[in-house]
Design a protein around this motif. Sequence first.
Motif, PDB file in Angstrom:
ATOM      1  N   TYR A  82       0.936  -1.316   0.286  1.00 11.51           N
ATOM      2  CA  TYR A  82      -0.033   0.012  -0.165  1.00 11.51           C
ATOM      3  C   TYR A  82       1.215   1.172   0.018  1.00 11.51           C
ATOM      4  N   LEU A  83       1.966   0.813   0.990  1.00 14.11           N
ATOM      5  CA  LEU A  83       2.709   2.376   0.942  1.00 14.11           C
ATOM      6  C   LEU A  83       3.488   2.559  -0.317  1.00 14.11           C
ATOM      7  N   ASP A  84       3.796   1.910  -0.856  1.00 13.69           N
ATOM      8  CA  ASP A  84       4.736   0.916  -2.199  1.00 13.69           C
ATOM      9  C   ASP A  84       3.744   2.457  -3.312  1.00 13.69           C
ATOM     10  N   LEU A  85       2.165   1.531  -3.513  1.00 12.14           N
ATOM     11  CA  LEU A  85       1.624   2.536  -4.335  1.00 12.14           C
ATOM     12  C   LEU A  85       0.968   3.897  -3.510  1.00 12.14           C
ATOM     13  N   VAL A  86       0.759   4.533  -2.414  1.00 15.96           N
ATOM     14  CA  VAL A  86       0.627   5.441  -2.466  1.00 15.96           C
ATOM     15  C   VAL A  86       2.311   6.072  -3.176  1.00 15.96           C
ATOM     16  N   ASN A  87       3.437   5.532  -2.824  1.00 18.64           N
ATOM     17  CA  ASN A  87       4.987   6.675  -3.062  1.00 18.64           C
ATOM     18  C   ASN A  87       4.859   6.949  -4.272  1.00 18.64           C
ATOM     19  N   ARG A  88       4.686   6.055  -5.623  1.00 14.54           N
ATOM     20  CA  ARG A  88       4.516   5.910  -7.076  1.00 14.54           C
ATOM     21  C   ARG A  88       2.969   6.935  -7.027  1.00 14.54           C
ATOM     22  N   ILE A  89       2.073   7.024  -6.075  1.00  8.83           N
ATOM     23  CA  ILE A  89       1.383   8.550  -6.511  1.00  8.83           C
ATOM     24  C   ILE A  89       1.754   9.701  -6.493  1.00  8.83           C
ATOM     25  N   LYS A  90       2.704   9.597  -5.505  1.00  8.57           N
ATOM     26  CA  LYS A  90       3.402  11.233  -5.240  1.00  8.57           C
ATOM     27  C   LYS A  90       4.275  11.509  -5.618  1.00  8.57           C
ATOM     28  N   ALA A  91       4.492  10.580  -6.347  1.00  7.53           N
ATOM     29  CA  ALA A  91       6.335  10.936  -7.760  1.00  7.53           C
ATOM     30  C   ALA A  91       5.492  11.442  -8.525  1.00  7.53           C
ATOM     31  N   ALA A  92       4.864  10.617  -8.778  1.00  9.41           N
ATOM     32  CA  ALA A  92       4.084  11.503  -9.906  1.00  9.41           C
ATOM     33  C   ALA A  92       3.033  12.867 -10.157  1.00  9.41           C
ATOM     34  N   ILE A  93       2.296  12.558  -9.046  1.00  7.31           N
ATOM     35  CA  ILE A  93       1.430  13.914  -9.112  1.00  7.31           C
ATOM     36  C   ILE A  93       1.235  14.591  -7.302  1.00  7.31           C
ATOM     37  N   PRO A  94       2.625  15.475  -7.576  1.00 10.10           N
ATOM     38  CA  PRO A  94       3.080  16.015  -6.537  1.00 10.10           C
ATOM     39  C   PRO A  94       2.132  17.085  -5.592  1.00 10.10           C
ATOM     40  N   ASP A  95       1.128  16.791  -5.883  1.00  7.65           N
ATOM     41  CA  ASP A  95       0.000  17.565  -5.698  1.00  7.65           C
ATOM     42  C   ASP A  95      -1.867  17.340  -4.826  1.00  7.65           C
ATOM     43  N   VAL A  96      -1.576  15.698  -5.061  1.00  8.21           N
ATOM     44  CA  VAL A  96      -2.738  14.790  -5.422  1.00  8.21           C
ATOM     45  C   VAL A  96      -2.927  14.685  -3.495  1.00  8.21           C
ATOM     46  N   ALA A  97      -4.127  14.799  -3.671  1.00  6.30           N
ATOM     47  CA  ALA A  97      -4.958  14.919  -2.711  1.00  6.30           C
ATOM     48  C   ALA A  97      -5.356  13.574  -2.110  1.00  6.30           C
ATOM     49  N   LEU A  98      -4.436  12.934  -1.103  1.00  5.49           N
ATOM     50  CA  LEU A  98      -4.907  11.177  -0.476  1.00  5.49           C
ATOM     51  C   LEU A  98      -6.109  11.243   0.015  1.00  5.49           C
ATOM     52  N   THR A  99      -7.188  10.564   0.526  1.00  2.00           N
ATOM     53  CA  THR A  99      -8.470  10.382   1.929  1.00  2.00           C
ATOM     54  C   THR A  99      -8.223   8.884   1.184  1.00  2.00           C
ATOM     55  N   THR A 100      -9.038   8.601   2.455  1.00  3.04           N
ATOM     56  CA  THR A 100      -9.057   7.163   3.087  1.00  3.04           C
ATOM     57  C   THR A 100      -9.901   6.784   3.844  1.00  3.04           C
ATOM     58  N   ASP A 101     -10.312   5.496   4.196  1.00  7.12           N
ATOM     59  CA  ASP A 101     -11.232   5.096   4.918  1.00  7.12           C
ATOM     60  C   ASP A 101     -10.748   4.206   5.997  1.00  7.12           C
ATOM     61  N   ILE A 102     -10.476   3.628   7.349  1.00 11.95           N
ATOM     62  CA  ILE A 102     -10.654   3.030   8.093  1.00 11.95           C
ATOM     63  C   ILE A 102     -11.723   2.343   9.274  1.00 11.95           C
TER      64      ILE A 102
END
Length: 513
Positions: free
Chosen positions: A349-369
Motif C-alpha cells: 500500500y505504501l509503495d502504491l502511495v509513493n508511486r502516486i505521490k512521485a507522479a502527482i506531487p500535488d495529489v490529495a489522498l483520502t482514505t477509509d479506516i
Amino acid sequence: MNEEQRKAGSLDVIAQRNKKEKDYSQYFETVYQPPSLKEAKKRGKEEVKYNRDFQIDEKFKDMGKGRTFFIKTYGCQMNAHDTEVMAGIFEALGYTLADDMLKADVILLNTCAIRENAENKVFSEIGNLKHLKRDRPDCLIGVCGCMSQEESVVNKILKSFQNVDMIFGTHNIHKLPEILEEAYLSKAMVIDVWSKEGDVIENLPKVRDDYFKAWVNIMYGCDKFCTYCIVPFTRGKERSRRPEDIIEEVRDLARQGYKEITLLGQNVNSYGKDLQDIEYGLGDLFEDIAKIDIPRVRFTTSHPWDFTDHMIEVIAKGGNIVPHIHLPVQSGNDAVLKIMGRKYTRESYLDLVNRIKAAIPDVALTTDIIVGYPNETEEQFEETLSLYDEVEFEHAYTYLYSQRDGTPAARMKDNVATEVKKERLQRLNKKVGYYSERALKAYEGEVVTVLCEGSSKKDENVLAGYTEKNKLVNFRGPKEAIGQLVKVKIDEAKQYSLNGTFLNIVEAEAVEA
C-alpha cells in the motif's frame, strides 16, 4: 431450511393477506421470489448480456397518471444513482414527485446494507409508516436496494412489517413497472429479488438530482469479498458497461453543460477486467474521457489492489481527471489486513502511495479506516496510526467495526470491547483532524476554483462548494454562482472547511477540458 420449506413458511403470510385467493402457486413464480445468500455467493461463468433497447411497455405508460411518488435514499453514491434511475422510470410512467413522503401514493425506501445502523434506520422508518398504511391503504410502500438482497431482512419484513407492499433488489430496477403493476393488482406482498446478478441494461431513464454534477455508473458488483463487506452478495459479480456506452453518456452530459461527473462502481479500478473481446481498463477510459469537455472527472470507490501505473500516468497528465484520490486502506497492520481479505500488505500500500505521490506531487489522498476489527490489538491499531502519519492523508472516513450478517467476519468473535473501540476511534479522529487542518491551512491567501453547489447547510445566506481536491469552501456570493465554477480567495482555514471571498464566475471558454 431448504427452498421448499422457505416457500411453505411464506405461504402462511401470503394466505393471511389474500385469503380469497385459491391458487397460490403463481406467487412462487411471479410474486414471491426471495433472495438467497447461498445463490448470491456463486460466481457463475454465464455471459453478461447487454440490453441497449430498454423501453417501457406501452401498457404501463398511464399507470402513474394522477399519482405521486417519493424515494428516500440511504447509503452510497450508487444508491443515489439507482434512485435517479427509479425516478426516471416513475416519471416515464406518468407519476409526479411528491414534496412530502407522507403524501405520496408510492413510497420507496432505497436501502443500504453496509452498516447495522443504516439497517436500523430503515426498519424504524418502515415502522413509522404503519399508521400511514392504516389511514391510506391504497398507498404502496416498497423496500429496495441492498437490504432487499439479504435473506434475513426479507424474512424480518415478512414477519414484522405487513405494511410493506413490495420488495425488490439491486439487479432488477428495470422491472419496476411490472413490480408496481403486481403490487396494485395483488393483495399479497410482492417480492422480486434476483440472487444472481442481472444483465447490463442501457438507456434507462434518469432524473438527475443536479444540472451541473452527475453520477455515471461504469460497472456493477464486486469480486473482492472483503470479509466484513456484504456488497459482493447484494450487488453481485463485477460487470462492466461497454466503454462506448459510458463515453456517449459523458458526451451527452457535456452537451448539457455539466461541470462535473463521478465515475461510479463498487470497485472502479477493476473496470474492464471482465470484457472478453477487448483489453480496456480504467486508465483507458480516463484517456478517452479526458478528450471530452467536462471540466472535472472524479472516480469512486477505488481499491488499492487494482490501482495501475497506467491510471497514475493518466491522472498525472492533468486535464479533467482531478488530483484527488480516495484510497481506502482500512488498517495499517498486515495481520488485520489479511483477516479482512484485503489482498495487499502495508508495504505494498505504501509503495502504491509513493508511486502516486512521485507522479502527482500535488495529489490529495483520502482514505477509509475500520477501528476495532476482531482480534485487533493495541499494537496493531498503533500501526494504523503510524501509517496515517507516514501517508499524511488529508481526510479519512472512520468507522467502528460492526458485524454484518452473512459476511465471513460475522463468524468471528467480536472480541474488541466497545469502550476500547470508541477510545481508539477518538484517537484516530484526533489525528484525522490534525492533518485535515494542516492541509487546509496551506490554502489561506490562495485563489481556488470552486464548483458552487448551493447554500451552506448551516446558513442559507452563505454559498458552498468544493475544489477539485474536494475541499469544502464557504463564501458569500450571488445566487447566479450556483451550478457554476467560480473563483474564491481563501481567507480562513478551519479544521474541515475553508471560508473565502467570492471573486468571479469562471467563463466557459477559460475552463480547461
